[in-house]
Scaffold this active site. Structure first.
Site, PDB file in Angstrom:
ATOM      1  N   ASN A  73       0.776  -1.236   0.000  1.00 61.33           N
ATOM      2  CA  ASN A  73       0.000   0.000   0.000  1.00 61.33           C
ATOM      3  C   ASN A  73       0.811   1.292   0.000  1.00 61.33           C
ATOM      4  O   ASN A  73       0.304   2.338  -0.376  1.00 61.33           O
ATOM      5  CB  ASN A  73      -0.930  -0.026   1.231  1.00 61.33           C
ATOM      6  CG  ASN A  73      -1.610   1.290   1.476  1.00 61.33           C
ATOM      7  OD1 ASN A  73      -2.471   1.717   0.704  1.00 61.33           O
ATOM      8  ND2 ASN A  73      -1.244   1.953   2.565  1.00 61.33           N
ATOM      9  N   SER A  85      -4.533   3.288  -8.246  1.00 62.00           N
ATOM     10  CA  SER A  85      -5.246   4.567  -8.160  1.00 62.00           C
ATOM     11  C   SER A  85      -6.103   4.704  -9.405  1.00 62.00           C
ATOM     12  O   SER A  85      -5.877   4.017 -10.406  1.00 62.00           O
ATOM     13  CB  SER A  85      -4.225   5.715  -8.102  1.00 62.00           C
ATOM     14  OG  SER A  85      -4.847   6.963  -8.333  1.00 62.00           O
ATOM     15  N   TYR A  97       3.146  10.588 -11.425  1.00 62.84           N
ATOM     16  CA  TYR A  97       2.266   9.803 -10.542  1.00 62.84           C
ATOM     17  C   TYR A  97       1.403   8.854 -11.359  1.00 62.84           C
ATOM     18  O   TYR A  97       1.266   7.673 -11.025  1.00 62.84           O
ATOM     19  CB  TYR A  97       1.384  10.744  -9.718  1.00 62.84           C
ATOM     20  CG  TYR A  97       0.442  10.041  -8.780  1.00 62.84           C
ATOM     21  CD1 TYR A  97       0.902   9.475  -7.594  1.00 62.84           C
ATOM     22  CD2 TYR A  97      -0.915   9.927  -9.069  1.00 62.84           C
ATOM     23  CE1 TYR A  97       0.034   8.832  -6.724  1.00 62.84           C
ATOM     24  CE2 TYR A  97      -1.789   9.286  -8.218  1.00 62.84           C
ATOM     25  CZ  TYR A  97      -1.308   8.739  -7.040  1.00 62.84           C
ATOM     26  OH  TYR A  97      -2.172   8.085  -6.187  1.00 62.84           O
ATOM     27  N   LYS A 129       1.394   4.672 -11.187  1.00 60.79           N
ATOM     28  CA  LYS A 129       0.222   3.871 -10.848  1.00 60.79           C
ATOM     29  C   LYS A 129      -0.234   2.993 -12.015  1.00 60.79           C
ATOM     30  O   LYS A 129      -0.765   1.898 -11.806  1.00 60.79           O
ATOM     31  CB  LYS A 129      -0.902   4.784 -10.370  1.00 60.79           C
ATOM     32  CG  LYS A 129      -0.612   5.455  -9.026  1.00 60.79           C
ATOM     33  CD  LYS A 129      -0.364   4.439  -7.913  1.00 60.79           C
ATOM     34  CE  LYS A 129      -0.221   5.098  -6.564  1.00 60.79           C
ATOM     35  NZ  LYS A 129      -0.049   4.113  -5.461  1.00 60.79           N
TER      36      LYS A 129
END
Length: 250
Positions: free
Chosen positions: A87, A140, A153, A157
């Protein structure tokens, strides 16, 4: 019958803490992994209040030695790793593509992608030897759609989704399942930091995600999905990206 064991990275706060508490309520022994000792020990105390056994291990998830250490410590302490909630993650400093500093790109990719990869690599070896196990990765909505002013980012992901599907395919016949959750906006210290960043810099991305439900999710709402995936109720699911986004990606 001995209790099952779950290892959770980024367990100090937000989704990680909420999931640790929920899995403790489900009866799992817990291995709390985080780089921040203060908040991780707070999580540890909250978990122990649920009557389960738990330990904390400080680790940089992007460091292979640290990763191998927390995995080995989990096995030495509890004997098995039944669930691995992979996580830990960070958000990117908002900026246009050509303004992303190389150091910022490396930071995001090291934690969000390399950290997930290293954790999976070490835990898969344990689970293959056991003949069972379930890995849950935190991706995400940015793992399935692009986020404006957050290309690094989004890339990190998207990579998590790819790693999830690749491992699921390779280990499906070995009793190991691998799935990913894709939260949208979640009311955590991490997202609070994003809001503060916008206020401090005065820079607001051209697109700010608006939840179709009109609010961010609470960490507990994501933890409920993690609990489901960690249970036998999800026994026929692998290689799946589970959207938990309030309809954001519709």
């Amino acid at each position: 019958m001995s209790k099952k064991t779950a290892v959770i990275t980024g367990a100090g706060g937000g989704i990680g803490r909420a999931s640790a508490i929920k899995l403790a309520e489900d009866g799992f022994n817990l291995v709390i992994v985080d780089f921040n000792e203060t908040i991780a020990n707070e999580t540890l105390d909250l978990v122990k209040e649920k009557g389960v056994e738990a330990i904390f291990i400080k680790a940089d998830v992007s460091n292979a030695d640290d990763v191998n250490h927390y995995v080995q410590k989990a096995v030495d302490t509890f004997g098995t790793i039944d669930v691995f909630f992979n996580n830990a993650g960070v958000v990117q400093k908002f900026s246009m593509f050509t303004d992303i500093e190389e150091s910022e790109f490396d930071r995001v990719m090291n934690i969000n992608t390399k950290g997930v990869f290293l954790g999976m690599k070490a835990v898969l070896k344990v689970m293959e030897q056991q003949g069972h196990g379930h890995i849950i990765n935190t991706a995400s909505t940015a793992g399935v759609r692009s986020e404006h002013s957050a290309a690094a980012y989004s890339a990190s992901k998207h990579a998590v989704v790819g790693l999830t599907k690749g491992a699921a395919l390779e280990y499906v016949s070995k009793g190991i399942r691998v799935n990913a959750i894709c939260p949208g906006g979640v009311a955590t210290p991490l997202t609070k930091g994003v809001e503060e960043q916008m206020k401090t810099t005065g820079y607001v991305p051209a697109e700010i995600s608006v939840m179709r439900m009109g609010r961010y999710s609470e960490p507990q709402e994501i933890a409920n999905v993690v609990s489901f995936l960690a249970s036998d109720a999800s026994s026929y699911m692998t290689g799946t990206t589970v959207m938990v986004d309030g309809g954001l990606t519709l």
